[in-house]
Design a protein around this motif. Structure first.
Motif, PDB file in Angstrom:
ATOM      1  N   THR A 249      17.781  20.049  22.773  1.00  0.00           N
ATOM      2  CA  THR A 249      18.263  19.085  21.796  1.00  0.00           C
ATOM      3  C   THR A 249      18.747  17.849  22.550  1.00  0.00           C
ATOM      4  N   ALA A 250      18.206  16.710  22.189  1.00  0.00           N
ATOM      5  CA  ALA A 250      18.567  15.461  22.862  1.00  0.00           C
ATOM      6  C   ALA A 250      19.469  14.639  21.956  1.00  0.00           C
ATOM      7  N   THR A 251      20.440  14.000  22.581  1.00  0.00           N
ATOM      8  CA  THR A 251      21.298  13.057  21.865  1.00  0.00           C
ATOM      9  C   THR A 251      20.732  11.662  22.086  1.00  0.00           C
ATOM     10  N   LEU A 252      20.367  10.957  20.996  1.00  0.00           N
ATOM     11  CA  LEU A 252      19.682   9.670  21.095  1.00  0.00           C
ATOM     12  C   LEU A 252      20.534   8.537  20.535  1.00  0.00           C
ATOM     13  N   GLN A 253      20.369   7.375  21.135  1.00  0.00           N
ATOM     14  CA  GLN A 253      20.840   6.113  20.571  1.00  0.00           C
ATOM     15  C   GLN A 253      19.619   5.237  20.340  1.00  0.00           C
ATOM     16  N   VAL A 254      19.559   4.610  19.170  1.00  0.00           N
ATOM     17  CA  VAL A 254      18.389   3.796  18.815  1.00  0.00           C
ATOM     18  C   VAL A 254      18.862   2.447  18.316  1.00  0.00           C
ATOM     19  N   GLY A 255      18.206   1.384  18.801  1.00  0.00           N
ATOM     20  CA  GLY A 255      18.552   0.038  18.346  1.00  0.00           C
ATOM     21  C   GLY A 255      17.378  -0.904  18.544  1.00  0.00           C
ATOM     22  N   LEU A 256      17.142  -1.770  17.549  1.00  0.00           N
ATOM     23  CA  LEU A 256      16.078  -2.762  17.666  1.00  0.00           C
ATOM     24  C   LEU A 256      16.439  -3.784  18.736  1.00  0.00           C
ATOM     25  N   SER A 257      15.430  -4.202  19.509  1.00  0.00           N
ATOM     26  CA  SER A 257      15.668  -5.155  20.593  1.00  0.00           C
ATOM     27  C   SER A 257      14.405  -5.958  20.837  1.00  0.00           C
ATOM     28  N   GLY A 258      14.488  -7.275  20.589  1.00  0.00           N
ATOM     29  CA  GLY A 258      13.331  -8.132  20.833  1.00  0.00           C
ATOM     30  C   GLY A 258      12.121  -7.699  20.040  1.00  0.00           C
ATOM     31  N   ASP A 259      11.005  -7.422  20.751  1.00  0.00           N
ATOM     32  CA  ASP A 259       9.757  -7.071  20.079  1.00  0.00           C
ATOM     33  C   ASP A 259       9.602  -5.581  19.856  1.00  0.00           C
ATOM     34  N   GLY A 260      10.681  -4.796  20.053  1.00  0.00           N
ATOM     35  CA  GLY A 260      10.528  -3.356  19.881  1.00  0.00           C
ATOM     36  C   GLY A 260      11.866  -2.679  19.628  1.00  0.00           C
ATOM     37  N   VAL A 261      12.001  -1.496  20.154  1.00  0.00           N
ATOM     38  CA  VAL A 261      13.193  -0.685  19.949  1.00  0.00           C
ATOM     39  C   VAL A 261      13.601  -0.054  21.279  1.00  0.00           C
ATOM     40  N   ASP A 262      14.900   0.008  21.521  1.00  0.00           N
ATOM     41  CA  ASP A 262      15.426   0.709  22.696  1.00  0.00           C
ATOM     42  C   ASP A 262      15.915   2.079  22.255  1.00  0.00           C
ATOM     43  N   VAL A 263      15.554   3.107  23.028  1.00  0.00           N
ATOM     44  CA  VAL A 263      15.974   4.477  22.742  1.00  0.00           C
ATOM     45  C   VAL A 263      16.505   5.091  24.036  1.00  0.00           C
ATOM     46  N   SER A 264      17.755   5.508  23.989  1.00  0.00           N
ATOM     47  CA  SER A 264      18.329   6.204  25.147  1.00  0.00           C
ATOM     48  C   SER A 264      18.568   7.657  24.751  1.00  0.00           C
ATOM     49  N   GLY A 265      18.492   8.554  25.747  1.00  0.00           N
ATOM     50  CA  GLY A 265      18.675   9.968  25.433  1.00  0.00           C
ATOM     51  C   GLY A 265      19.157  10.768  26.623  1.00  0.00           C
ATOM     52  N   THR A 266      19.860  11.832  26.323  1.00  0.00           N
ATOM     53  CA  THR A 266      20.336  12.775  27.332  1.00  0.00           C
ATOM     54  C   THR A 266      19.986  14.180  26.885  1.00  0.00           C
ATOM     55  N   VAL A 267      19.359  14.937  27.790  1.00  0.00           N
ATOM     56  CA  VAL A 267      18.963  16.310  27.501  1.00  0.00           C
ATOM     57  C   VAL A 267      19.656  17.234  28.502  1.00  0.00           C
ATOM     58  N   PRO A 268      20.689  17.962  28.097  1.00  0.00           N
ATOM     59  CA  PRO A 268      21.328  18.908  29.022  1.00  0.00           C
ATOM     60  C   PRO A 268      20.368  20.049  29.362  1.00  0.00           C
ATOM     61  N   ILE A 269      20.337  20.432  30.626  1.00  0.00           N
ATOM     62  CA  ILE A 269      19.462  21.524  31.044  1.00  0.00           C
ATOM     63  C   ILE A 269      20.194  22.424  32.042  1.00  0.00           C
ATOM     64  N   THR A 270      19.681  23.626  32.171  1.00  0.00           N
ATOM     65  CA  THR A 270      20.095  24.550  33.227  1.00  0.00           C
ATOM     66  C   THR A 270      18.876  24.769  34.113  1.00  0.00           C
ATOM     67  N   PHE A 271      18.977  24.387  35.381  1.00  0.00           N
ATOM     68  CA  PHE A 271      17.812  24.387  36.258  1.00  0.00           C
ATOM     69  C   PHE A 271      17.188  25.765  36.401  1.00  0.00           C
ATOM     70  N   SER A 272      18.016  26.795  36.448  1.00  0.00           N
ATOM     71  CA  SER A 272      17.459  28.135  36.623  1.00  0.00           C
ATOM     72  C   SER A 272      16.602  28.559  35.441  1.00  0.00           C
ATOM     73  N   ASP A 273      16.833  27.958  34.253  1.00  0.00           N
ATOM     74  CA  ASP A 273      15.980  28.263  33.097  1.00  0.00           C
ATOM     75  C   ASP A 273      14.544  27.809  33.326  1.00  0.00           C
ATOM     76  N   TYR A 274      14.376  26.849  34.241  1.00  0.00           N
ATOM     77  CA  TYR A 274      13.046  26.311  34.546  1.00  0.00           C
ATOM     78  C   TYR A 274      12.561  26.770  35.923  1.00  0.00           C
ATOM     79  N   SER A 275      13.175  27.852  36.413  1.00  0.00           N
ATOM     80  CA  SER A 275      12.814  28.414  37.732  1.00  0.00           C
ATOM     81  C   SER A 275      12.992  27.396  38.853  1.00  0.00           C
ATOM     82  N   VAL A 276      13.992  26.554  38.704  1.00  0.00           N
ATOM     83  CA  VAL A 276      14.333  25.576  39.737  1.00  0.00           C
ATOM     84  C   VAL A 276      15.602  26.049  40.426  1.00  0.00           C
ATOM     85  N   GLN A 277      15.530  26.221  41.733  1.00  0.00           N
ATOM     86  CA  GLN A 277      16.673  26.697  42.509  1.00  0.00           C
ATOM     87  C   GLN A 277      17.520  25.514  42.962  1.00  0.00           C
ATOM     88  N   ALA A 278      18.740  25.443  42.421  1.00  0.00           N
ATOM     89  CA  ALA A 278      19.656  24.382  42.861  1.00  0.00           C
ATOM     90  C   ALA A 278      20.080  24.663  44.291  1.00  0.00           C
TER      91      ALA A 278
END
Length: 302
Positions: A249-278
């Protein structure tokens, strides 16, 4: 052993220099009769009279000089060496602590801020009544990760960023009905080439898994604002990373800007869930939890 003859009517002394004892052979003017001495008035006759009884006298030697004692210099030298070692150890600890604090302060200062849609941005040139269609992620976009390290007990925040981001979104009125954002993971860079090499070659294995992709799986209603407003919404989707796909689940911010739209997002993850060894190198340890972050600028496709 030393023998000192003194004379016929005197004594003959034998001194043992090792034991400091004196052995005296008595040669008095008396003869020995039975078990005692009898005074006869004649001289002792060596050939006929019994042998005199030796007398041994031992005594404790007088100490005329101070006994041999260890010189205090070696002890003083040892004390000096110990003091020097303690001082060196203290200086080393202070240096490490100061160096670590200076390093962590510098690293934290280098960390990028969490991406957000700017409050002050270029006025929109789009028709607010005609936003439906396909939007394409273009220039001015970036994505990356944020992790927390513990270096010698000090907290360090590390961020990696890349502008190698692509994607598309489908907008129906003010609803985002579909979206895909893809990041070239191998181009993500921090301020440390050594760290980047580890994440690229060991942790994420970008040769085998070169991209990370967020895919929206549920429409996001009332996501696109009008005018200069900014909306904050939650977007449900999946994240594919290191060959593993997980719901996120990503938390997004959306706002019109110039000729388009800006979208920022943060996705919390746990690296071991993706078989990535910290990494955990003893003096530095990276938390298993982190975040995928992005700030993209999308424009309507012509």
């Amino acid at each position: 052993m030393v023998t000192s003859p003194i004379g016929w009517f005197g004594t003959t002394s034998v001194r043992d220099q090792r034991t400091r004892c004196t052995v005296t052979n008595a040669t008095p003017k008396t003869t020995i009769s039975g078990h005692g001495f009898l005074r006869t008035g004649r001289a002792y006759r060596p050939g006929t009279d019994p042998q005199p009884i030796p007398r041994v006298t031992c005594h404790r030697p007088r100490v005329t000089s101070a006994p041999n004692r260890p010189s205090p210099r070696p002890r003083r030298r040892l004390v000096v060496v110990l003091v020097v070692l303690v001082v060196v150890a203290v200086v080393a600890v202070v240096a490490v602590a100061f160096g670590t604090r200076a390093y962590t302060s510098g690293e934290n200062a280098k960390a990028s801020a969490t991406p957000t849609v700017a409050a002050s941005r270029a006025p929109s040139t789009l028709d607010a009544q005609d936003l439906s269609g396909t939007w394409t992620v273009g220039d001015g976009s970036e994505a990356g990760y944020r992790v927390h390290e513990v270096l010698n007990g000090s907290d360090v925040t590390v961020t990696g960023r890349t502008s190698d981001v692509t994607g598309t979104a489908t907008v129906d009125g003010t609803t985002i009905s579909a979206a895909t954002i893809t990041v070239q993971v191998g181009t993500i860079a921090t301020d440390s080439a050594q760290r980047d090499s580890y994440f690229r070659d060991s942790a994420l294995d970008t040769q085998a898994f070169p991209t990370a992709t967020f895919t929206l799986t549920e429409p996001v209603s009332d996501a696109v604002p009008t005018g200069s407003g900014t909306t904050e919404v939650r977007a449900t989707g999946t994240l594919e990373l290191h060959g593993v796909t997980k719901p996120v689940t990503a938390t997004l911010q959306v706002g019109l800007s110039g000729d388009g739209v800006d979208v920022s997002g943060t996705v919390p993850i746990t690296f071991s869930d993706y078989s990535v060894q910290a990494p955990n190198l003893g003096f530095v340890k990276v938390d298993d939890a982190g975040a995928v972050e992005f700030l993209v600028h999308a424009s309507p496709s012509s």
